[in-house]
Design an enzyme around this catalytic site. Structure first.
Site, mmCIF file in Angstrom:
data_model
loop_
_atom_site.group_PDB
_atom_site.id
_atom_site.type_symbol
_atom_site.label_atom_id
_atom_site.label_comp_id
_atom_site.label_asym_id
_atom_site.label_seq_id
_atom_site.Cartn_x
_atom_site.Cartn_y
_atom_site.Cartn_z
ATOM 1 C CG ASP A 1 -1.876 -1.140 1.263
ATOM 2 O OD1 ASP A 1 -2.163 -1.688 0.185
ATOM 3 O OD2 ASP A 1 -2.334 -1.488 2.371
HETATM 4 N N1 URA Z 1 -1.269 -5.950 3.890
HETATM 5 C C1 URA Z 1 -1.771 -4.704 3.865
HETATM 6 O O1 URA Z 1 -2.833 -4.454 4.435
HETATM 7 N N2 URA Z 1 -1.076 -3.755 3.219
HETATM 8 C C2 URA Z 1 0.099 -3.972 2.605
HETATM 9 O O2 URA Z 1 0.704 -3.051 2.042
HETATM 10 C C3 URA Z 1 0.617 -5.281 2.646
HETATM 11 C C4 URA Z 1 -0.083 -6.255 3.299
#
Ligand code: URA
Length: 239
Positions: A102
């Site tokens: 993310d």
């Molecule tokens: N899980 C998440 O919620 N975000 C990420 O970036 C990676 C794994």
């Protein structure tokens, strides 16, 4: 091509690591010891050895990035900086990120132009472990850890697979290792147990561990050892 560039492109180490190896006399060109990193070689005709082993220039390149917050895991974006913008133009050429973190997640991201390795690491059937250091809004209780370990309902058709969950350095932190890569999985898992993620950092993917020396936004080529383990590991994973 310069000798140090050849060796780092071949995955022997970062530019500074290979300079040190050349200095230590561990690199040969044809039948003589390499004298300095700026020696120019003919990569099509010269034969290069490191510790006696022949090194060939692989068409694939592999880098680990300590992804900073605020950049998106994409090759291009109209609004945001992408993870490729963290690399020099020359290094970034033809690369793509292996999976997505993310925008606000930090930590280990593999960048490569090797589609096969990427497929092997991301295939849901390979169950490659990904470990995250998670900071939550409130205390992570033993009960929450236990529920995360067993698998939780995050609103998909199936519960999440069993995970490893271990208390972190502070009461609101934990280490979480998952073997899937569902959308926002870690955030949704913590939400499902009644907590909330405030920051997330990926520490490892399969055998590959984030290099502690890399500050957010910094990157380096994988070493030959890391690549060997990652390729072997991704093939040996249970299906
Ligand atoms: N899980 C998440 O919620 N975000 C990420 O970036 C990676 C794994």
């Amino acid at each position: 091509m310069r000798l140090d560039k050849f060796l780092s492109n071949a995955g022997v180490g970062s530019r500074s690591q290979v300079k040190a190896l050349i200095k230590k006399g561990q690199v040969s060109i044809n039948d003589h010891k390499a004298r300095s990193s700026d020696e120019v070689i003919d990569e099509n005709n010269d034969v290069i050895y490191y510790q006696g082993k022949r090194i060939s220039l692989c068409k694939h390149r592999y880098y680990m990035l300590n992804k900073p917050t605020g950049v998106v895991s994409a090759t291009e974006d109209n609004l945001d900086k992408t993870v490729l913008d963290c690399l020099s133009k020359e290094d970034a050429k033809d690369l793509f990120p292996v999976g997505r973190l993310d925008k606000d997640t930090t930590g280990l991201l593999l960048l490569t132009n090797d589609g096969e390795l990427s497929h092997n690491l991301l295939s849901p059937r390979k169950h490659v472990d990904k470990t995250y250091y998670v900071t939550c809004e409130s205390e992570v209780t033993e009960e929450q850890l236990e529920t995360l370990r067993k698998g939780v309902d995050i609103g998909d058709d199936k519960k999440t697979l069993p995970a490893l969950a271990k208390a972190g350095q502070h009461e609101n932190e934990l280490y979480l290792t998952i073997r899937e890569g569902r959308f926002h999985q870690v955030k949704r898992m913590l939400h499902a147990v009644g907590n909330k993620v405030v920051s997330l950092k990926r520490l490892s993917m399969g055998s590959l561990k984030l290099d502690d020396n890399l500050k957010p936004g910094e990157y380096r080529a994988l070493t030959a050892e890391e690549l060997k383990d990652l390729k072997g590991g991704s093939i040996k994973m249970p299906v």
